[in-house]
Design an enzyme around this catalytic site. Structure first.
Site, PDB file in Angstrom:
ATOM      1  N   THR A  41       0.844  -1.195   0.000  1.00 43.08           N
ATOM      2  CA  THR A  41       0.000   0.000   0.000  1.00 43.08           C
ATOM      3  C   THR A  41       0.877   1.242   0.000  1.00 43.08           C
ATOM      4  O   THR A  41       1.980   1.247   0.538  1.00 43.08           O
ATOM      5  CB  THR A  41      -0.928   0.022   1.226  1.00 43.08           C
ATOM      6  OG1 THR A  41      -0.138   0.093   2.417  1.00 43.08           O
ATOM      7  CG2 THR A  41      -1.798  -1.218   1.258  1.00 43.08           C
ATOM      8  N   GLY A  66      -1.119  -3.350  11.084  1.00 41.21           N
ATOM      9  CA  GLY A  66      -1.778  -3.186  12.364  1.00 41.21           C
ATOM     10  C   GLY A  66      -3.293  -3.192  12.246  1.00 41.21           C
ATOM     11  O   GLY A  66      -3.864  -3.521  11.189  1.00 41.21           O
ATOM     12  N   THR A  69      -4.837  -1.286   9.239  1.00 39.47           N
ATOM     13  CA  THR A  69      -4.790  -1.988   7.961  1.00 39.47           C
ATOM     14  C   THR A  69      -5.839  -3.087   7.922  1.00 39.47           C
ATOM     15  O   THR A  69      -6.509  -3.294   6.900  1.00 39.47           O
ATOM     16  CB  THR A  69      -3.394  -2.582   7.725  1.00 39.47           C
ATOM     17  OG1 THR A  69      -2.406  -1.548   7.844  1.00 39.47           O
ATOM     18  CG2 THR A  69      -3.287  -3.190   6.341  1.00 39.47           C
ATOM     19  N   ASP A 215     -20.693 -15.298  18.643  1.00 42.36           N
ATOM     20  CA  ASP A 215     -21.940 -15.498  19.385  1.00 42.36           C
ATOM     21  C   ASP A 215     -23.121 -14.722  18.823  1.00 42.36           C
ATOM     22  O   ASP A 215     -24.240 -14.825  19.329  1.00 42.36           O
ATOM     23  CB  ASP A 215     -21.753 -15.151  20.866  1.00 42.36           C
ATOM     24  CG  ASP A 215     -21.398 -13.683  21.096  1.00 42.36           C
ATOM     25  OD1 ASP A 215     -21.262 -12.932  20.099  1.00 42.36           O
ATOM     26  OD2 ASP A 215     -21.228 -13.293  22.262  1.00 42.36           O
ATOM     27  N   GLU A 273      -9.737   3.804  14.272  1.00 45.40           N
ATOM     28  CA  GLU A 273      -9.791   4.772  13.182  1.00 45.40           C
ATOM     29  C   GLU A 273     -10.949   5.742  13.443  1.00 45.40           C
ATOM     30  O   GLU A 273     -12.075   5.305  13.722  1.00 45.40           O
ATOM     31  CB  GLU A 273      -9.995   4.069  11.840  1.00 45.40           C
ATOM     32  CG  GLU A 273      -8.928   3.029  11.525  1.00 45.40           C
ATOM     33  CD  GLU A 273      -7.534   3.648  11.442  1.00 45.40           C
ATOM     34  OE1 GLU A 273      -7.361   4.610  10.669  1.00 45.40           O
ATOM     35  OE2 GLU A 273      -6.635   3.171  12.165  1.00 45.40           O
TER      36      GLU A 273
END
Length: 302
Positions: A41, A66, A69, A215, A273
């Site tokens: 990237t 991380g 990403t 779940d 983010e």
């Protein structure tokens, strides 16, 4: 063995670091794939675009990076009709989602574990028209992310998150909210609302069950007051099943979907983010994406 694989790696690292990272993982990955395509990237958004445009060409997409990403790739893959299997190679500061999948946190061991492990379809959260794998948070957690010193993060790694939390937690501003969920409505003031799908935050385990990723339920914490007692309580609790509503400074809700509005537009943190704002509508896509997990993963993931 996978017939065709793509390895997406973060291009923000320096050349020496990139070479070291790739050197640690390519051997095991190549040994377990017929064809391995490497893509680097160059800017934010590239990983999401690559996954959306090319994801269905491959049997497996390996993500070397991380949580940011991983977040991009999940958003590129979640809308695909036939998404590939996903394997995470932890190359960030916290790598929380890979921890929930019980993957080793060193790259060479993680690469070997991916090729020796098994696959598991896991839940993915949807917020408005976006997706998250680990969490969504409003309030204190967003302030904490905003306050992280980039230089400290580079030097101290996960410790910088704890430092930022301690700096923020005593001075959090409350906000008014309205939350509608499967079982009813909650209103009032809070300093943080946290919606969890995964089981780790800032490398710290959350007091959630081992099957949290499969779940079909979102775990929601409404934290109404800040301060050091809150930190002590969060670290002390081993399971929300042991949570005492009458003696706690926060509320805990389990739901499949919810809507959250606040008295003012507030930033929302998704997997670390920050680009969304309230109000938000959140739901869970059960077993939407399939991940490679560590062979000793909790019973709920095997």
């Amino acid at each position: 063995m996978f017939k065709k694989a793509i390895l997406i790696h973060n291009g923000n690292a320096g050349q020496d670091e990139t070479d070291n990272r790739l050197g640690a993982v390519i051997g095991p990955l190549a040994a377990g794939t017929g064809e391995l395509v490497l893509v680097q990237t160059e800017k934010p958004g590239d990983a999401e675009r690559i996954c959306a445009e090319r994801g269905e060409e491959f049997d497996v997409v390996f993500i070397l990076g991380g949580d940011g990403t991983v977040h991009e790739c999940v958003n590129g893959l979640a809308d695909l009709a036939s998404p590939p299997v996903v394997g995470i190679l932890p190359g960030g500061t916290c790598n929380d989602f890979s921890r929930a999948l019980n993957l080793p946190q060193t790259l060479d061991q993680a690469a070997q574990a991916l090729m020796q492990g098994t696959t598991r379809a896991v839940d993915i959260g949807r917020v408005n028209d976006r997706y998250f794998s680990n969490f969504l948070g409003v309030g204190l957690i967003t302030d904490t992310s905003e306050n992280i010193n980039p230089q400290l993060k580079g030097k101290l790694g996960k410790l910088s998150y704890l430092i930022s939390t301690l700096q923020t937690v005593t001075s959090a501003d409350p906000f008014r909210f309205s939350l509608k969920y499967d079982g009813g409505t909650e209103e009032g003031e809070a300093v943080m609302i946290f919606v969890a799908n995964g089981r780790f935050l800032g490398t710290q385990p959350l007091p959630l069950d081992a099957d949290a990723l499969v779940d079909g339920i979102l775990d929601v914490a409404i934290i109404r007051e800040a301060g050091l007692p809150l930190l002590k309580e969060l670290f002390k609790i081993k399971s929300f099943r042991e949570w005492d509503a009458h003696a706690s400074s926060f509320e805990f809700i389990r739901t499949r979907e919810l809507t959250l509005s606040t008295d003012r537009s507030m930033q929302a943190d998704t997997d670390g983010e920050i680009y969304l704002n309230t109000p938000v509508s959140i739901s869970l896509l059960e077993k939407r994406l399939t991940f490679l997990v560590g062979e000793d993963a909790p019973a709920g993931l095997i």
